[in-house]
Scaffold this active site. Structure first.
Site, mmCIF file in Angstrom:
data_model
loop_
_atom_site.group_PDB
_atom_site.id
_atom_site.type_symbol
_atom_site.label_atom_id
_atom_site.label_comp_id
_atom_site.label_asym_id
_atom_site.label_seq_id
_atom_site.Cartn_x
_atom_site.Cartn_y
_atom_site.Cartn_z
ATOM 1 N N ASP A 71 22.755 64.420 88.724
ATOM 2 C CA ASP A 71 22.090 63.711 87.629
ATOM 3 C C ASP A 71 21.076 62.722 88.202
ATOM 4 O O ASP A 71 21.237 62.219 89.314
ATOM 5 C CB ASP A 71 23.109 62.911 86.808
ATOM 6 C CG ASP A 71 24.018 63.794 85.970
ATOM 7 O OD1 ASP A 71 23.726 64.990 85.840
ATOM 8 O OD2 ASP A 71 25.024 63.269 85.462
ATOM 9 N N ARG A 72 20.058 62.417 87.412
ATOM 10 C CA ARG A 72 19.040 61.449 87.820
ATOM 11 C C ARG A 72 19.675 60.129 88.291
ATOM 12 O O ARG A 72 19.279 59.554 89.303
ATOM 13 C CB ARG A 72 18.115 61.151 86.640
ATOM 14 C CG ARG A 72 17.061 60.080 86.935
ATOM 15 C CD ARG A 72 16.459 59.548 85.635
ATOM 16 N NE ARG A 72 15.711 60.570 84.929
ATOM 17 C CZ ARG A 72 14.399 60.780 85.096
ATOM 18 N NH1 ARG A 72 13.708 60.022 85.931
ATOM 19 N NH2 ARG A 72 13.801 61.719 84.408
#
Length: 324
Positions: free
Chosen positions: A132-133
């Protein structure tokens, strides 16, 4: 590098801001560079200095100073990106590179994402998996199509083992075990007052729900700070989107700083409002060689949390077989 240009403002561009007009014509020039050209008087209108907010009129002449050509800018940007990647390298051999991905940097591009790891990679390098970012930690990159194939198979067959560290807002109950169930995409509601409607999240659903996928996570809270927070070690046995974040929320202790999977419990004082989830280690099998195990040091915001709560950064001993 181009020479000096004198461009006349056409009628259809009348009323536009100078900085935006310039950026439309020369999109490869960074905003900071445009500001410098204005500040130093290199970018002028009818021979006079102008601010970026200056509204152009038809027939005016704009002086354009010598500018690098797009290919030159692209080459410099590519070199800067590769220099950043070198700073993050944890491990490298003939087939693979592992980096410690910073929190807040996307792995792949999207409709509103212009900077991402995939766009920073040298030619021929490919992502093996995703994070995930807002998750930091070990990210594996293959240097060739062949390496991508065999490393990808290790992830698909679940022979690659990933261990994540998290700091939770609250303490999960029970303190250790396996959490499993079905999950599917949904939308955030407004239960807690500070959630924007319409944001896509993963939700726990019943078996048989459309597009539902089964998810399994082993976890152990190896240290707690009263009822305020816990240091949780997690091993996902499946690779679903936001799996760990949803599972910690279901256990009553969402990951600290998570903007999507929340609780009505206030965030403990002193913590950064950044997702406290870190891909701590990755172990991957290699043909005819020992397993490759790569470990990533904690990011600054999690080091701060560990110091605040007195958690030990040494790798804890977790018997995963006992948790199944």
């Amino acid at each position: 590098m181009s020479g000096v240009q004198q461009l006349e403002v056409p009628e259809h561009d009348a009323g536009q801001r100078l900085d935006r007009w310039f950026k439309r014509l020369f999109p490869h020039i960074a905003h900071g560079k445009v500001e410098k050209l204005l500040r130093t008087g290199q970018l002028r209108v009818d021979g006079k200095r102008a601010k970026g907010s200056f509204r152009l009129e038809a027939g005016q002449t704009v002086r354009i100073p010598p500018l690098p050509d797009p290919s030159e800018v692209k080459a410099k940007a590519s070199q800067r990106n590769q220099n950043k990647l070198v700073e993050w390298v944890l491990y490298e051999d003939d087939d693979l590179v592992a980096i410690n991905k910073p929190a807040g940097l996307a792995v792949q591009g999207g409709s509103k994402t212009t900077q991402h790891i995939d766009g920073m990679l040298p030619e021929g390098h490919r992502l093996v998996h995703r994070l995930d970012r807002d998750t930091s930690g070990v990210l594996l990159i293959a240097k060739s199509a062949a390496a991508t194939k065999w490393a990808g198979r290790a992830f698909q067959s679940r022979r690659a083992e990933k261990v994540y560290w998290g700091v939770t807002n609250g303490v999960p109950r029970p303190l250790s075990g396996e959490i499993a169930g079905y999950m599917a995409k949904g939308e955030l509601d407004n239960r807690f007052g500070n959630i924007h409607m319409g944001k896509e999240v993963m939700m726990a659903v019943r078996h048989g729900t459309q597009n539902a996928k089964h998810a399994r996570t082993l976890y152990q809270a190896v240290a707690t700070a009263g009822a305020k927070a816990a240091f949780v070690v997690m091993m996902p046995l499946t690779g679903r989107t936001h799996q760990l974040r949803l599972h910690m929320q279901i256990l009553g202790a969402p990951l600290a700083g998570d903007p999507k999977y929340m609780t009505d419990r206030p965030l403990p004082g002193g913590l950064d409002k950044t997702l406290h989830l870190h891909a701590r280690s990755l172990s991957i099998p290699r043909d005819g060689k020992p397993h490759l195990t790569i470990t990533a040091p904690l990011p600054a915001h999690m080091t701060k949390a560990f110091a605040l709560f007195g958690f030990d950064e040494a790798d804890p001993e977790v018997n995963w077989d006992e948790l199944v």
